[in-house]
Write a protein that holds these residues in place. Structure first.
Motif, PDB file in Angstrom:
ATOM      1  N   LYS A  57       0.826  -1.205   0.000  1.00 24.28           N
ATOM      2  CA  LYS A  57       0.000   0.000   0.000  1.00 24.28           C
ATOM      3  C   LYS A  57       0.864   1.260   0.000  1.00 24.28           C
ATOM      4  CE  LYS A  57      -3.579   2.430   2.613  1.00 24.28           C
ATOM      5  NZ  LYS A  57      -2.768   3.647   2.801  1.00 24.28           N
ATOM      6  N   THR A  58       1.955   1.237   0.775  1.00 26.22           N
ATOM      7  CA  THR A  58       2.849   2.391   0.805  1.00 26.22           C
ATOM      8  C   THR A  58       3.498   2.606  -0.561  1.00 26.22           C
ATOM      9  OG1 THR A  58       3.323   2.004   3.133  1.00 26.22           O
ATOM     10  CG2 THR A  58       4.860   3.395   1.929  1.00 26.22           C
ATOM     11  N   GLY A  59       3.904   1.509  -1.201  1.00 27.80           N
ATOM     12  CA  GLY A  59       4.507   1.626  -2.524  1.00 27.80           C
ATOM     13  C   GLY A  59       3.543   2.214  -3.538  1.00 27.80           C
ATOM     14  N   LEU A  60       2.288   1.763  -3.518  1.00 30.64           N
ATOM     15  CA  LEU A  60       1.291   2.288  -4.452  1.00 30.64           C
ATOM     16  C   LEU A  60       1.007   3.757  -4.167  1.00 30.64           C
ATOM     17  CD1 LEU A  60      -1.197  -0.731  -4.571  1.00 30.64           C
ATOM     18  CD2 LEU A  60       0.661  -0.183  -6.147  1.00 30.64           C
ATOM     19  N   GLN A  61       0.926   4.105  -2.905  1.00 29.71           N
ATOM     20  CA  GLN A  61       0.717   5.502  -2.526  1.00 29.71           C
ATOM     21  C   GLN A  61       1.898   6.366  -2.979  1.00 29.71           C
ATOM     22  OE1 GLN A  61       0.371   6.150   1.701  1.00 29.71           O
ATOM     23  NE2 GLN A  61      -0.763   8.063   1.464  1.00 29.71           N
TER      24      GLN A  61
ATOM     25  N   LEU B   6      -3.002  -9.696  -7.187  1.00 28.89           N
ATOM     26  CA  LEU B   6      -3.768  -8.495  -7.524  1.00 28.89           C
ATOM     27  C   LEU B   6      -2.958  -7.232  -7.234  1.00 28.89           C
ATOM     28  CD1 LEU B   6      -7.304  -9.517  -6.189  1.00 28.89           C
ATOM     29  CD2 LEU B   6      -6.548  -9.371  -8.573  1.00 28.89           C
ATOM     30  N   LEU B   7      -2.191  -7.267  -6.140  1.00 38.97           N
ATOM     31  CA  LEU B   7      -1.358  -6.114  -5.809  1.00 38.97           C
ATOM     32  C   LEU B   7      -0.279  -5.906  -6.863  1.00 38.97           C
ATOM     33  CD1 LEU B   7      -0.973  -6.515  -1.951  1.00 38.97           C
ATOM     34  CD2 LEU B   7      -2.090  -4.629  -3.149  1.00 38.97           C
ATOM     35  N   TYR B   8       0.308  -6.988  -7.372  1.00 40.74           N
ATOM     36  CA  TYR B   8       1.335  -6.860  -8.400  1.00 40.74           C
ATOM     37  C   TYR B   8       0.759  -6.249  -9.670  1.00 40.74           C
ATOM     38  CZ  TYR B   8       3.792 -10.154  -5.365  1.00 40.74           C
ATOM     39  OH  TYR B   8       4.378 -10.774  -4.291  1.00 40.74           O
ATOM     40  N   LYS B   9      -0.431  -6.737 -10.055  1.00 41.58           N
ATOM     41  CA  LYS B   9      -1.084  -6.170 -11.244  1.00 41.58           C
ATOM     42  C   LYS B   9      -1.388  -4.699 -11.028  1.00 41.58           C
ATOM     43  CE  LYS B   9      -3.223 -10.485 -12.850  1.00 41.58           C
ATOM     44  NZ  LYS B   9      -4.506 -11.198 -13.112  1.00 41.58           N
ATOM     45  N   CYS B  10      -1.829  -4.386  -9.826  1.00 41.37           N
ATOM     46  CA  CYS B  10      -2.121  -2.984  -9.507  1.00 41.37           C
ATOM     47  C   CYS B  10      -0.852  -2.144  -9.573  1.00 41.37           C
ATOM     48  CB  CYS B  10      -2.751  -2.899  -8.126  1.00 41.37           C
ATOM     49  SG  CYS B  10      -3.335  -1.248  -7.685  1.00 41.37           S
ATOM     50  N   ALA B  11       0.268  -2.702  -9.085  1.00 47.48           N
ATOM     51  CA  ALA B  11       1.535  -1.967  -9.129  1.00 47.48           C
ATOM     52  C   ALA B  11       1.932  -1.666 -10.562  1.00 47.48           C
ATOM     53  CB  ALA B  11       2.624  -2.769  -8.435  1.00 47.48           C
ATOM     54  N   ILE B  12       1.750  -2.636 -11.469  1.00 48.47           N
ATOM     55  CA  ILE B  12       2.088  -2.405 -12.874  1.00 48.47           C
ATOM     56  C   ILE B  12       1.173  -1.356 -13.481  1.00 48.47           C
ATOM     57  CG2 ILE B  12       2.079  -3.489 -15.159  1.00 48.47           C
ATOM     58  CD1 ILE B  12       3.251  -5.966 -13.928  1.00 48.47           C
TER      59      ILE B  12
ATOM     60  N   PHE C  95       1.449  -6.931 -19.006  1.00 52.34           N
ATOM     61  CA  PHE C  95       0.541  -5.835 -18.686  1.00 52.34           C
ATOM     62  C   PHE C  95       1.245  -4.479 -18.676  1.00 52.34           C
ATOM     63  CE2 PHE C  95      -1.219  -9.582 -16.463  1.00 52.34           C
ATOM     64  CZ  PHE C  95      -2.433  -9.664 -17.123  1.00 52.34           C
ATOM     65  N   LEU C  96       2.564  -4.481 -18.824  1.00 54.88           N
ATOM     66  CA  LEU C  96       3.321  -3.236 -18.769  1.00 54.88           C
ATOM     67  C   LEU C  96       3.301  -2.541 -20.125  1.00 54.88           C
ATOM     68  CD1 LEU C  96       5.158  -1.595 -16.824  1.00 54.88           C
ATOM     69  CD2 LEU C  96       7.103  -2.806 -17.810  1.00 54.88           C
ATOM     70  N   ASN C  97       2.984  -1.261 -20.099  1.00 52.80           N
ATOM     71  CA  ASN C  97       2.997  -0.478 -21.329  1.00 52.80           C
ATOM     72  C   ASN C  97       4.430  -0.084 -21.686  1.00 52.80           C
ATOM     73  OD1 ASN C  97       0.218  -0.600 -21.439  1.00 52.80           O
ATOM     74  ND2 ASN C  97      -0.076   1.388 -20.444  1.00 52.80           N
ATOM     75  N   PRO C  98       4.691   0.240 -22.958  1.00 56.08           N
ATOM     76  CA  PRO C  98       6.037   0.701 -23.334  1.00 56.08           C
ATOM     77  C   PRO C  98       6.465   1.912 -22.509  1.00 56.08           C
ATOM     78  CG  PRO C  98       4.763   0.179 -25.290  1.00 56.08           C
ATOM     79  CD  PRO C  98       3.815   0.092 -24.132  1.00 56.08           C
ATOM     80  N   LEU C  99       7.702   1.876 -22.015  1.00 55.01           N
ATOM     81  CA  LEU C  99       8.265   2.972 -21.227  1.00 55.01           C
ATOM     82  C   LEU C  99       9.278   3.684 -22.120  1.00 55.01           C
ATOM     83  CD1 LEU C  99       8.690   1.050 -17.860  1.00 55.01           C
ATOM     84  CD2 LEU C  99       6.872   2.629 -18.501  1.00 55.01           C
ATOM     85  N   LEU C 100       8.880   4.815 -22.646  1.00 60.68           N
ATOM     86  CA  LEU C 100       9.597   5.438 -23.750  1.00 60.68           C
ATOM     87  C   LEU C 100      10.895   6.105 -23.347  1.00 60.68           C
ATOM     88  CD1 LEU C 100       6.569   6.987 -25.685  1.00 60.68           C
ATOM     89  CD2 LEU C 100       7.601   4.724 -25.916  1.00 60.68           C
ATOM     90  N   ASN C 101      11.067   6.414 -22.064  1.00 58.26           N
ATOM     91  CA  ASN C 101      12.273   7.124 -21.635  1.00 58.26           C
ATOM     92  C   ASN C 101      13.271   6.231 -20.905  1.00 58.26           C
ATOM     93  OD1 ASN C 101      11.410   9.687 -22.622  1.00 58.26           O
ATOM     94  ND2 ASN C 101      10.040   9.864 -20.857  1.00 58.26           N
TER      95      ASN C 101
END
Length: 463
Positions: free
Chosen positions: A111-115, A146-152, A178-184
């Motif tokens: 929860k702290t990481g997501l926050q 579910l938390l991992y998916k939420c983190a992504i 589930f990860l989108n392209p990270l352009l930078n």
């Protein structure tokens, strides 16, 4: 938030004083005191207040209002190095973290990481994403998934533009799809995770500007990097603390990426074809090898063939030898035209091939040797390395103070030398310092100290 800057009656009595005409202190009327709320002060003052908060309180402040969020952003950016914040773990377990001057070293509570992602993701440039590799077999493990998916999802939404480096460790099977392209993103390190559901070109798709790539400890085929990466300049491939053998690496990795400038943590086992591909790299400047002595002692794979590198300026080799016996230092089948920095870590009883290697590469100006041995000839090292300006030497071998002085005297352009050795005889520190100062004619700054069972001698030429 109803936070207020309160002052007790004691503080008013002690601090809010006026001076009467006769110089005697006079207490201000309490009605003159104006109650000030935290929301009434400007953003600079809010920042000054918030900088004393820990991470959890800062996250809660950022959630409380848009006004406080702006001040919290300033505090977070300054406290954790502006553009560089390192989150080392995001795990659904204990609510703990460690702060340092440059990074957040540990985040364990999901929860702290997501926050953190939601509030300060736009300020995070370096992320270590390390969910444990949990299979969803129990309700608790399902909640973890579910938390991992939420983190992504949070990474996609809040960190996509700010991230420049990402370390991925122990990621569950299929989660990266589930990860989108990270352009930078320019730097990627991958360690122990599943590739299920990912295409062979997923690295190119997710990280189109990939510049530095490290693969660690995986059992999958290296075919995933048998592609052309237009921006790739640094490649490191290793298994845990040891490198992956050359025979497990396809030459296509090198042939398709001729723009590579640095190769790190490669094991120089059998693999002449890979070495030939490496020799063709026209821009390679740094080469870091690990050499398992079982290959060097059991095979003559490189006899009769010398590999020439015209652009390499830094070469490092670490020889691994788990045997109790001291073998012979192996022949290094390389010649460098522009080599400047060289570091060698080895265990051997004889270093004739080391001396020959140094003779073949007279351009070395910076040499670091860490030798586990019974004897080493400093005189031969000096004879083979006339261009040395910086020298660092650590060894279990017993050498004399006379050996060191002779070494220094024979290298006219040497500016710095560091010896961590076992001296014979073992004079007291003050006697050693006086000896070196006298015999080097006071042209060097001398420092001598005991470090464990070694004597550490630092010599720096005076201007």
């Amino acid at each position: 938030m109803s936070m207020m800057l309160d002052q007790t009656s004691d503080s008013i009595e002690n601090q809010q004083l006026d001076v009467s005409e006769n110089g005697a202190p006079q207490q201000l009327d309490a009605e003159m005191m104006i109650e000030t709320k935290l929301t009434d002060i400007n953003i600079d003052c809010q920042e000054h207040v918030f900088k004393h908060l820990g991470l959890l309180d800062l996250l809660n402040i950022a959630d409380s209002s848009k006004q406080f969020k702006t001040a919290a952003d300033l505090v977070f950016a300054k406290k954790f190095g502006n553009e560089r914040v390192k989150v080392l773990c995001i795990r659904p377990c204990r609510n703990q973290y460690v702060e340092s001057n440059e990074s957040i070293e540990w985040i364990e509570f999901a929860k702290t990481g997501l926050q953190l992602f939601r509030n300060f993701g736009h300020l995070i440039s370096v992320l270590n994403f390390e969910p444990a590799n949990v299979l969803a077999k129990t309700p608790r493990e399902e909640s973890f998934s579910l938390l991992y998916k939420c983190a992504i999802e949070y990474i996609n939404e809040y960190l996509a533009e700010s991230l420049t480096e990402i370390w991925i460790r122990q990621c569950p099977e299929g989660f990266l799809k589930f990860l989108n392209p990270l352009l930078n993103i320019s730097t990627v390190e991958i360690d122990s995770f599943g590739f299920e559901g990912l295409s062979n070109d997923w690295l190119k798709t997710l990280f189109p500007k990939l510049n530095r790539l490290t693969y660690i400890d995986f059992n999958q085929s290296l075919g995933m990097i048998d592609h052309h990466f237009p921006h790739l300049e640094h490649l490191s491939v290793r298994r845990g603390y040891s490198a992956i053998a050359w025979d497990n690496i396809s030459p296509a990795v090198l042939d398709l990426n001729s723009q590579l400038r640095s190769l790190f943590n490669f094991d120089i086992g059998p693999g002449v074809n890979v070495l030939r591909s490496m020799e063709r790299l026209q821009h390679l400047e740094e080469l870091d090898l690990m050499w398992d002595m079982k290959y060097a002692n059991a095979r003559n794979e490189f006899d009769g063939e010398i590999f020439r590198f015209r652009t390499i300026k830094m070469f490092k080799i670490f020889t691994m030898d788990t045997s109790r016996e001291y073998g012979t230092f192996p022949k290094i089948p390389f010649v460098f035209d522009q080599l400047e920095k060289c570091a060698i870590h080895a265990k051997a009883s004889s270093f004739d091939e080391l001396y020959k290697f140094l003779e073949r590469n007279p351009t070395i100006t910076d040499l670091k040797l860490q030798l586990n041995c019974l004897f080493v000839n400093l005189s031969k090292i000096a004879q083979a390395s006339r261009s040395l300006r910086h020298f660092k030497f650590r060894s279990h071998a017993f050498i004399t103070k006379e050996n060191i002085v002779d070494f220094i005297d024979s290298l006219p352009v040497l500016n710095q030398a560091y010896f961590t050795v076992q001296l014979i005889p073992n004079d007291c520190l003050e006697q050693l310092k006086q000896y070196f100062s006298t015999h080097l004619e006071n042209e060097w700054h001398v420092s001598v100290e005991e470090v464990n069972d070694f004597t550490k001698i630092t010599l720096e030429r005076l201007d």
